[in-house]
Scaffold this motif. Sequence first.
Motif, PDB file in Angstrom:
ATOM      1  N   THR A  84       1.227  -0.948  -0.170  1.00  0.00           N
ATOM      2  CA  THR A  84       0.176  -0.190   0.504  1.00  0.00           C
ATOM      3  C   THR A  84       1.090   1.326   0.139  1.00  0.00           C
ATOM      4  N   ARG A  85       0.454   2.207  -0.851  1.00  0.00           N
ATOM      5  CA  ARG A  85       1.110   3.797  -0.876  1.00  0.00           C
ATOM      6  C   ARG A  85       1.285   4.275   0.791  1.00  0.00           C
ATOM      7  N   GLY A  86       2.558   4.000   0.533  1.00  0.00           N
ATOM      8  CA  GLY A  86       2.868   4.952   2.588  1.00  0.00           C
ATOM      9  C   GLY A  86       4.090   6.137   1.504  1.00  0.00           C
ATOM     10  N   ARG A  87       4.700   6.673   2.420  1.00  0.00           N
ATOM     11  CA  ARG A  87       5.482   7.670   3.057  1.00  0.00           C
ATOM     12  C   ARG A  87       6.678   7.157   4.223  1.00  0.00           C
ATOM     13  N   PRO A  88       7.978   7.159   3.080  1.00  0.00           N
ATOM     14  CA  PRO A  88       8.310   7.250   2.031  1.00  0.00           C
ATOM     15  C   PRO A  88       8.282   6.704   0.833  1.00  0.00           C
ATOM     16  N   LEU A  89       7.812   5.263   1.715  1.00  0.00           N
ATOM     17  CA  LEU A  89       7.785   3.824   0.700  1.00  0.00           C
ATOM     18  C   LEU A  89       6.610   3.362   1.363  1.00  0.00           C
ATOM     19  N   PRO A  90       6.682   1.629   0.541  1.00  0.00           N
ATOM     20  CA  PRO A  90       5.362   1.405   0.552  1.00  0.00           C
ATOM     21  C   PRO A  90       5.100   0.837   2.142  1.00  0.00           C
ATOM     22  N   GLY A  91       3.315   0.138   2.091  1.00  0.00           N
ATOM     23  CA  GLY A  91       3.685  -0.631   3.293  1.00  0.00           C
ATOM     24  C   GLY A  91       3.586  -1.934   3.306  1.00  0.00           C
ATOM     25  N   ILE A  92       3.483  -2.667   3.866  1.00  0.00           N
ATOM     26  CA  ILE A  92       3.629  -4.297   3.953  1.00  0.00           C
ATOM     27  C   ILE A  92       1.639  -4.993   4.995  1.00  0.00           C
ATOM     28  N   SER A  93       0.784  -4.926   3.112  1.00  0.00           N
ATOM     29  CA  SER A  93      -0.780  -4.842   4.361  1.00  0.00           C
ATOM     30  C   SER A  93      -1.515  -5.858   4.133  1.00  0.00           C
ATOM     31  N   LEU A  94      -2.516  -5.780   4.556  1.00  0.00           N
ATOM     32  CA  LEU A  94      -3.485  -7.120   4.265  1.00  0.00           C
ATOM     33  C   LEU A  94      -4.682  -5.484   4.621  1.00  0.00           C
ATOM     34  N   LEU A  95      -5.389  -5.949   3.781  1.00  0.00           N
ATOM     35  CA  LEU A  95      -6.768  -5.192   2.973  1.00  0.00           C
ATOM     36  C   LEU A  95      -7.849  -6.204   3.598  1.00  0.00           C
ATOM     37  N   ILE A  96      -8.474  -5.911   4.390  1.00  0.00           N
ATOM     38  CA  ILE A  96      -9.397  -6.435   4.915  1.00  0.00           C
ATOM     39  C   ILE A  96     -11.307  -6.186   5.362  1.00  0.00           C
ATOM     40  N   PHE A  97     -12.155  -7.085   4.408  1.00  0.00           N
ATOM     41  CA  PHE A  97     -12.992  -7.026   4.416  1.00  0.00           C
ATOM     42  C   PHE A  97     -14.146  -7.548   5.491  1.00  0.00           C
ATOM     43  N   GLN A  98     -14.878  -6.968   5.423  1.00  0.00           N
ATOM     44  CA  GLN A  98     -15.756  -7.487   6.902  1.00  0.00           C
ATOM     45  C   GLN A  98     -16.920  -7.739   6.300  1.00  0.00           C
ATOM     46  N   PRO A  99     -17.926  -8.105   6.565  1.00  0.00           N
ATOM     47  CA  PRO A  99     -19.804  -7.719   5.951  1.00  0.00           C
ATOM     48  C   PRO A  99     -20.745  -6.511   6.583  1.00  0.00           C
ATOM     49  N   GLN A 100     -21.021  -6.354   5.590  1.00  0.00           N
ATOM     50  CA  GLN A 100     -21.398  -5.077   5.701  1.00  0.00           C
ATOM     51  C   GLN A 100     -20.227  -3.611   6.701  1.00  0.00           C
ATOM     52  N   GLN A 101     -18.882  -3.473   6.854  1.00  0.00           N
ATOM     53  CA  GLN A 101     -18.308  -2.917   7.660  1.00  0.00           C
ATOM     54  C   GLN A 101     -17.598  -2.131   6.333  1.00  0.00           C
TER      55      GLN A 101
END
Length: 242
Positions: A84-101
Amino acid sequence: MKICLAQTHPARGNIAQNIQRHRQFVEKVVAHQADLILFPELSLTGYEPTLAQSLAIPPDDPRLDVFQAQADAGAITICVGAPTRGRPLPGISLLIFQPQQPRQVYTKQFLHTDELPFFTAGSQRLELIGPHNNVALAICYELSVPEHAQVAANSGAQVYLASVAKFARGVGEANDRLNQIAQTHKMTIAMVNCIGLADAGICAGGTAVWNRNGHLLTQLDGHGEGILIFDIATEVAGVVSV
């Protein structure tokens, strides 16, 4: 609560292709009434530090809306890995999708020294997730940092899930560490790894789950894609074909 671990073979740098493959995995586990599915570290791009800057996405990237739609329709929490885009460098991320949230993001807080030239560490601790709010997430090197598991246990986590990209030696070391975490903190522990080429090496799979006493329930091999599914309450684990 049923949790699924998706051992994938990422297409290097091909986000569109990886999204489509992730969707197929989610469709399979929804049919098994799973509550949560976790993918490996940087699963949407493959673990490629030298490409991370050019591949980094914003957390609200509309290409990922398909996962929210699947989460809502299937009543399942979906955790996918991406730079994921970050400053100054990207982050190592988990994107979390929860029902209706709203969409959540957890960015790796503890980086290995090899990652420092390519990534910026996250600073915000993720709240517990899942239908019972008792699941803590870790990303690869973090499982080697005692503080990380301790914070998860102190927050009330009953399940500790590690999303990783590890070669054969790293898998063996992670197995020992995760067994130790389970016994120390009495949490159900799981690790999901990928297979195939990554960062000039070969990721070695070995996706696995341990119960609260550190007993290994089941483990995938190091060569093929697969889905490991386990029930927290009954400790019954199995494999879903892909």
